[in-house]
Write a protein that holds these residues in place. Sequence first.
Motif, short mmCIF file in Angstrom:
data_model
loop_
_atom_site.label_atom_id
_atom_site.label_comp_id
_atom_site.label_asym_id
_atom_site.label_seq_id
_atom_site.Cartn_x
_atom_site.Cartn_y
_atom_site.Cartn_z
N ARG A 112 49.79 43.58 3.07
CA ARG A 112 48.53 44.20 3.47
C ARG A 112 48.62 45.72 3.37
O ARG A 112 47.69 46.39 2.92
N ARG A 113 49.77 46.28 3.80
CA ARG A 113 49.95 47.73 3.73
C ARG A 113 49.92 48.23 2.29
O ARG A 113 49.29 49.24 1.97
N VAL A 114 50.59 47.50 1.40
CA VAL A 114 50.60 47.88 -0.02
C VAL A 114 49.18 47.81 -0.59
O VAL A 114 48.73 48.73 -1.29
N ALA A 115 48.49 46.71 -0.28
CA ALA A 115 47.12 46.55 -0.79
C ALA A 115 46.21 47.65 -0.26
O ALA A 115 45.38 48.20 -1.00
N PHE A 116 46.34 47.99 1.01
CA PHE A 116 45.49 49.01 1.62
C PHE A 116 45.70 50.36 0.91
O PHE A 116 44.75 51.08 0.61
N ARG A 117 46.98 50.68 0.64
CA ARG A 117 47.27 51.95 -0.05
C ARG A 117 46.69 51.94 -1.47
O ARG A 117 46.04 52.91 -1.89
N LEU A 118 46.90 50.84 -2.20
CA LEU A 118 46.39 50.75 -3.58
C LEU A 118 44.87 50.88 -3.63
O LEU A 118 44.31 51.58 -4.48
N LEU A 119 44.20 50.19 -2.70
CA LEU A 119 42.74 50.17 -2.72
C LEU A 119 42.15 51.49 -2.24
O LEU A 119 41.08 51.90 -2.70
N THR A 120 42.84 52.15 -1.30
CA THR A 120 42.39 53.48 -0.86
C THR A 120 42.47 54.47 -2.02
O THR A 120 41.56 55.29 -2.22
N GLU A 121 43.55 54.39 -2.79
CA GLU A 121 43.68 55.26 -3.97
C GLU A 121 42.61 54.92 -5.01
O GLU A 121 42.05 55.80 -5.66
N LEU A 122 42.34 53.61 -5.14
CA LEU A 122 41.30 53.17 -6.09
C LEU A 122 39.95 53.77 -5.72
O LEU A 122 39.19 54.21 -6.60
N ALA A 123 39.63 53.79 -4.42
CA ALA A 123 38.33 54.30 -3.97
C ALA A 123 38.14 55.76 -4.33
O ALA A 123 37.01 56.22 -4.54
N GLU A 124 39.24 56.50 -4.43
CA GLU A 124 39.14 57.94 -4.73
C GLU A 124 38.82 58.20 -6.20
O GLU A 124 38.30 59.26 -6.54
N ARG A 125 39.11 57.21 -7.08
CA ARG A 125 38.91 57.47 -8.52
C ARG A 125 37.89 56.53 -9.18
O ARG A 125 37.55 56.75 -10.35
N ASP A 126 37.44 55.51 -8.45
CA ASP A 126 36.54 54.53 -9.07
C ASP A 126 35.18 54.56 -8.36
O ASP A 126 35.10 54.30 -7.15
N ASP A 127 34.12 54.86 -9.11
CA ASP A 127 32.79 54.97 -8.52
C ASP A 127 32.25 53.64 -8.00
O ASP A 127 31.30 53.62 -7.21
N ASP A 128 32.84 52.53 -8.44
CA ASP A 128 32.38 51.23 -7.97
C ASP A 128 32.93 50.87 -6.59
O ASP A 128 32.52 49.89 -5.98
N VAL A 129 33.90 51.65 -6.11
CA VAL A 129 34.52 51.39 -4.80
C VAL A 129 34.15 52.53 -3.86
O VAL A 129 34.52 53.69 -4.08
N ALA A 130 33.40 52.20 -2.79
CA ALA A 130 32.90 53.24 -1.88
C ALA A 130 33.84 53.53 -0.73
O ALA A 130 33.99 54.67 -0.30
N GLY A 131 34.50 52.49 -0.18
CA GLY A 131 35.34 52.71 0.98
C GLY A 131 36.24 51.52 1.26
O GLY A 131 35.97 50.39 0.83
N VAL A 132 37.32 51.78 2.01
CA VAL A 132 38.28 50.73 2.37
C VAL A 132 38.56 50.85 3.87
O VAL A 132 38.89 51.92 4.36
N THR A 133 38.41 49.74 4.58
CA THR A 133 38.65 49.75 6.02
C THR A 133 39.41 48.49 6.41
O THR A 133 39.40 47.49 5.68
N LEU A 134 40.05 48.55 7.57
CA LEU A 134 40.66 47.36 8.16
C LEU A 134 39.64 46.70 9.06
O LEU A 134 38.99 47.38 9.86
N ALA A 135 39.49 45.39 8.91
CA ALA A 135 38.50 44.66 9.70
C ALA A 135 39.19 43.52 10.44
O ALA A 135 40.24 43.04 10.00
N PRO A 136 38.62 43.06 11.56
CA PRO A 136 39.20 41.91 12.26
C PRO A 136 39.19 40.69 11.36
O PRO A 136 38.33 40.55 10.48
N ALA A 137 40.10 39.77 11.59
CA ALA A 137 40.12 38.52 10.82
C ALA A 137 38.86 37.74 11.10
O ALA A 137 38.30 37.79 12.18
N ALA A 138 38.42 36.98 10.10
CA ALA A 138 37.24 36.14 10.29
C ALA A 138 37.52 35.09 11.34
O ALA A 138 38.64 34.61 11.48
#
Length: 346
Positions: free
Chosen positions: A251-277
């Motif tokens: 999860r930590r690796v994915a969060f870092r990758l996706l946060t970096e993605l949000a900074e360079r990809d216009d299709d990704v607006a934001g990344v947050t941690l959410a409670p489990a469904a």
Amino acid sequence: MAHHEAPGGAPVVVDVAHLRKSYPVQGAAPRTAVADVSFQVRRGEIFGILGPNGAGKTTTVECLAGLRPADGGTVRVLGHDPQADPGSIREHVGVQLQEAALHDNITVAEALDVFASFYADPADPAELLDLLDLTAHRTQRFRKLSGGQKQRLSIALALVGKPQVAILDELTTGLDPSARRATWDLIERVRASGVTILLVTHFMDEAERLCDRLVVIDGGIVVAEGTPAELTDGLGGGRAVRLRFAGDDARRVAFRLLTELAERDDDVAGVTLAPAAAGGVAGAHGGEIEVTGTRKVLFAVVRELAAADVVPDDVRTVQRSLEDVFVQVTGRRYRADETEDQEVAA
């Protein structure tokens, strides 16, 4: 749900521009109910006026129906000015206001006959009773009707003049879920008969289900307008993807990758941690990653994680709703239990 689309070239039947209305308050400054409201409604649409209670919705439609004088701005309904000459639209506009106020002892059929007598060429009362599923109740007295039956009668009275435009104000407030759904079906049948509908509501699900286009009014001004899809997609996070991972490291690796993605990809607006469904299989801390963005956000997320060989245990897409739009543009949480209208002249 797929919405009926009014033809792109359909004529504008309601045109409101910079409408203003204030009410005097004894010993204080006037209270502004409508500060600056503009919108256009095309023939054949269900057009929504959405907003919290006290936002100025009812005052707006009362001004455009010629029932209340405006302080400024212009209103045109079917080419007529209801402010200068309210009678010019009386034969063409049907109005169902929030409280149906009929004598307790009048029957359904008698009420329709009385209202039909106001018009030179009224609708056939028997056909209206049939359209609104009231034929079996035609001899029932007003006081004996259920909430849903009173609302259906109220719509019948708004339609008896064969209007081109019908204004329906807070139509399903106080109804149980079954009666609300039945009323929604009815509104769609009325539109199918050729009537353009202005629907005033503070219910998000109602606007999402019924409206082709809508405005959101808050504090007497228009804060958003468009189709339900345009409004939800225009959030800057119109779509969302939720990802669950078996352990903290992934999860930590994915969060870092996706946060970096949000900074360079216009299709990704934001990344947050959410409670489990609810009911989901949680990781060590039960957290999910939520990624918001455009319609292409899912493709961007999958591509990024696959390139790094990071595999989520579960992936779900989440559609943003009008409630999310409401929260963003009004700055307040939607309260479905608010049913009392606050727009009362002092």
